[in-house]
Scaffold this motif. Structure first.
Motif, mmCIF file in Angstrom:
data_model
loop_
_atom_site.group_PDB
_atom_site.id
_atom_site.type_symbol
_atom_site.label_atom_id
_atom_site.label_comp_id
_atom_site.label_asym_id
_atom_site.label_seq_id
_atom_site.Cartn_x
_atom_site.Cartn_y
_atom_site.Cartn_z
ATOM 1 N N GLU A 85 0.846 -1.191 0.000
ATOM 2 C CA GLU A 85 0.000 0.000 0.000
ATOM 3 C C GLU A 85 0.881 1.242 0.000
ATOM 4 N N ALA A 86 0.321 2.322 -0.567
ATOM 5 C CA ALA A 86 1.046 3.604 -0.577
ATOM 6 C C ALA A 86 0.942 4.269 0.793
ATOM 7 N N VAL A 87 2.018 4.947 1.178
ATOM 8 C CA VAL A 87 2.040 5.714 2.424
ATOM 9 C C VAL A 87 2.098 7.203 2.041
ATOM 10 N N PHE B 179 2.611 11.151 1.947
ATOM 11 C CA PHE B 179 3.695 12.002 2.486
ATOM 12 C C PHE B 179 3.090 13.205 3.211
ATOM 13 N N GLU B 180 3.859 13.751 4.112
ATOM 14 C CA GLU B 180 3.436 14.947 4.843
ATOM 15 C C GLU B 180 4.002 16.197 4.164
ATOM 16 N N SER B 181 3.526 17.345 4.613
ATOM 17 C CA SER B 181 4.026 18.627 4.083
ATOM 18 C C SER B 181 4.680 19.419 5.222
ATOM 19 N N GLU B 182 5.874 19.909 4.950
ATOM 20 C CA GLU B 182 6.593 20.712 5.936
ATOM 21 C C GLU B 182 6.692 22.156 5.420
ATOM 22 N N GLN B 183 6.321 23.089 6.254
ATOM 23 C CA GLN B 183 6.367 24.503 5.854
ATOM 24 C C GLN B 183 7.497 25.234 6.594
ATOM 25 N N LYS B 184 8.107 26.138 5.854
ATOM 26 C CA LYS B 184 9.099 27.001 6.491
ATOM 27 C C LYS B 184 8.926 28.422 5.934
ATOM 28 N N VAL B 185 9.254 29.388 6.756
ATOM 29 C CA VAL B 185 9.062 30.811 6.378
ATOM 30 C C VAL B 185 10.218 31.242 5.491
ATOM 31 N N GLY C 132 6.730 16.251 -2.585
ATOM 32 C CA GLY C 132 6.572 15.089 -1.710
ATOM 33 C C GLY C 132 6.535 13.790 -2.522
ATOM 34 N N VAL C 133 7.010 12.729 -1.936
ATOM 35 C CA VAL C 133 7.012 11.405 -2.592
ATOM 36 C C VAL C 133 6.360 10.397 -1.650
ATOM 37 N N ALA C 134 5.339 9.712 -2.167
ATOM 38 C CA ALA C 134 4.660 8.706 -1.348
ATOM 39 C C ALA C 134 5.583 7.517 -1.107
ATOM 40 N N GLY C 135 5.458 6.910 0.065
ATOM 41 C CA GLY C 135 6.221 5.709 0.383
ATOM 42 C C GLY C 135 5.380 4.466 0.112
ATOM 43 N N SER C 136 5.881 3.303 0.529
ATOM 44 C CA SER C 136 5.122 2.067 0.352
ATOM 45 C C SER C 136 5.207 1.225 1.616
ATOM 46 N N LEU C 137 4.087 0.562 1.913
ATOM 47 C CA LEU C 137 3.956 -0.249 3.110
ATOM 48 C C LEU C 137 3.582 -1.665 2.686
ATOM 49 N N GLU C 138 4.300 -2.652 3.205
ATOM 50 C CA GLU C 138 3.977 -4.055 2.889
ATOM 51 C C GLU C 138 3.271 -4.689 4.081
ATOM 52 N N GLU D 53 -4.850 -9.828 8.872
ATOM 53 C CA GLU D 53 -3.556 -9.145 8.872
ATOM 54 C C GLU D 53 -2.718 -9.613 10.050
ATOM 55 N N THR D 54 -1.471 -9.956 9.768
ATOM 56 C CA THR D 54 -0.561 -10.426 10.812
ATOM 57 C C THR D 54 0.610 -9.491 11.063
ATOM 58 N N GLY D 55 0.832 -8.497 10.217
ATOM 59 C CA GLY D 55 1.933 -7.572 10.424
ATOM 60 C C GLY D 55 2.115 -6.639 9.245
ATOM 61 N N SER D 56 2.969 -5.639 9.417
ATOM 62 C CA SER D 56 3.249 -4.695 8.330
ATOM 63 C C SER D 56 4.622 -4.084 8.552
ATOM 64 N N LYS D 57 5.222 -3.615 7.458
ATOM 65 C CA LYS D 57 6.507 -2.926 7.555
ATOM 66 C C LYS D 57 6.621 -1.932 6.407
ATOM 67 N N VAL D 58 7.306 -0.803 6.696
ATOM 68 C CA VAL D 58 7.521 0.224 5.672
ATOM 69 C C VAL D 58 8.682 -0.223 4.792
ATOM 70 N N VAL D 59 8.381 -0.367 3.508
ATOM 71 C CA VAL D 59 9.410 -0.786 2.556
ATOM 72 C C VAL D 59 10.159 0.433 2.018
ATOM 73 N N VAL D 60 9.401 1.466 1.661
ATOM 74 C CA VAL D 60 9.996 2.719 1.185
ATOM 75 C C VAL D 60 9.397 3.853 2.011
ATOM 76 N N ALA D 61 10.258 4.598 2.695
ATOM 77 C CA ALA D 61 9.767 5.687 3.538
ATOM 78 C C ALA D 61 9.295 6.854 2.662
ATOM 79 N N PRO D 62 8.188 7.520 3.035
ATOM 80 C CA PRO D 62 7.724 8.671 2.263
ATOM 81 C C PRO D 62 8.666 9.865 2.444
ATOM 82 N N VAL D 63 8.697 10.717 1.448
ATOM 83 C CA VAL D 63 9.502 11.949 1.503
ATOM 84 C C VAL D 63 8.535 13.120 1.635
ATOM 85 N N ALA D 64 8.718 13.903 2.695
ATOM 86 C CA ALA D 64 7.802 15.016 2.952
ATOM 87 C C ALA D 64 8.004 16.135 1.932
ATOM 88 N N ALA D 65 6.891 16.759 1.557
ATOM 89 C CA ALA D 65 6.975 17.939 0.690
ATOM 90 C C ALA D 65 7.410 19.142 1.535
#
Length: 389
Positions: free
Chosen positions: A216-218, A220-226, A241-247, A264-276
């Protein structure tokens, strides 16, 4: 032949003649005895023996051998048949045999000497399953088990097989067919059930310990800076931002290969999302210069007509997410209207022809400018682009 006696000659001659007559009678009797005695082979219920027979018929032979027969017994040749030396007389006595035929007991009277003859008498197929060999001699009150061949249809592993079997129960049929059962497999008929003609046995493969995975897709969050270089009504995406993936892993239950349940017996993040990363301006925008007389007054809508709305459903969905569908909203954070245009984007796309900012423009005017931005940049400028579906 001359015989001399000192006694009276007449008397001696008569005595000699009588003795001769007795001797002749004895010899004649011996010849008669020898002529009526015969050597006969008597086969009694398959067992052969040689008997010395007297008399001229089969009945005489049996009487001499102390063999009694009834009307149910089979005698060959017939009782009134004349016998000669070397003949064979066969006697098959009637016997009551207890037979278990396909599990049902019955008593059969037969003159057969072997089980093969009994099978033939009952009209049973030669390939029937017997508890003892077919050439075994029958004994009175022998217990015999016979299982007749039957046609059985097996349905298993996506195949239907019709086979002829002499197996006694369903478990034996499955074993004959080489169908091994797992503890979780199901059979339409109990294994101890007796096999009957035209029986249908269905094997259902059940696996309760299967495994499966899904990705499944994970989001991404958005980070703001002034950013002090940007005006307060401006914001800029500095990193997409780049969506990650969850197995996810699942335990499955399958029936004949088809999954009927997943846990469902478990899950793990395969590719971490990249925040915008988004830069938000902090600089005050300078006051606008006085406009020519032809320029509309600040805060006024020019009244210019907008073209017919296109992509209206898409923009309605995005507006519902961006501004809860309020096309006249001025939230005070530098974004205006239903689609939350900043001033730079609004003016840059020609929105000034309608109003100074989008909140002062009509829905149709805002959608016209949105379509122009969409034509060059797609939905990238809108944080609620996902609402378009």
């Amino acid at each position: 032949m001359n015989f001399l006696y000192k006694t009276d000659g007449k008397l001696s001659f008569l005595k000699l003649a009588g003795q001769a007559a007795v001797l002749v009678a004895l010899v004649a009797g011996l010849l008669t005895f020898t002529g009526t005695s015969k050597s006969v082979t008597l086969v009694m219920d398959g067992q052969s023996s040689s008997v010395q027979a007297f008399g001229g018929s089969v009945a005489d032979v049996l009487k001499g051998a102390n063999v009694s027969v009834t009307g149910e017994d089979h005698v060959s040749p017939a009782l009134d048949t004349a016998v000669v030396d070397g003949d064979v007389v066969t006697v098959n006595t009637a016997k009551d045999i207890t037979v278990s035929l396909d599990g049902a007991e019955k008593t059969v009277t037969t003159t057969s000497t072997k089980i093969s003859g009994l099978i033939s008498q009952l009209g049973i197929a030669a390939n029937a399953r017997l508890s003892v060999p077919a050439d075994t001699l029958l004994a009175n009150s022998s217990d015999i088990s016979i299982i007749t061949p039957k046609q059985v249809t097996l349905v298993a592993d996506g195949k239907k097989t019709v086979k002829t079997t002499t197996a006694q129960d369903v478990s034996a049929v499955l074993a004959e067919a080489g169908l091994n059962l797992a503890p979780t497999d199901q059979v339409s008929v109990p294994g101890v059930a007796t096999v009957v003609e035209n029986m249908v046995v269905k094997v259902t493969r059940v696996n309760t310990n299967g495994t499966d995975t899904a990705t499944e897709a994970v989001a991404f969050e958005s980070e703001q800076k002034v950013d002090a270089e940007l005006f307060k009504d401006e914001k800029k995406t500095t990193r997409e931002g780049v969506a990650g993936s969850l197995e996810k892993t699942f335990r499955t239950v399958t029936i004949d290969g088809a999954v009927v349940s997943r846990t469902e017996t478990g899950s793990k993040v395969v590719v971490a999302p990249v925040a915008a990363q988004i830069s938000v301006g902090s600089k005050e925008r300078p006051a606008p210069k006085a406009e020519a007389a032809a320029t509309p007054a600040a805060g006024a809508n020019t009244g210019a007509s907008a073209p017919a709305m296109s992509n209206e459903a898409m923009w309605d969905a995005i507006a519902q997410c961006e501004s809860t569908g309020n096309w006249a909203i001025n939230s005070g954070n530098g974004y205006y209207g239903g689609l939350q245009f900043d001033i730079g984007t609004w003016i840059g796309a020609g929105g000034g022809a309608y109003a100074p900012n989008a909140s002062l423009a009509t829905k149709a005017q805002q959608i016209d400018i949105a379509n122009k931005v969409y034509a060059t940049r797609g939905l990238q400028p809108w944080g609620c682009a996902h609402a378009a579906g």
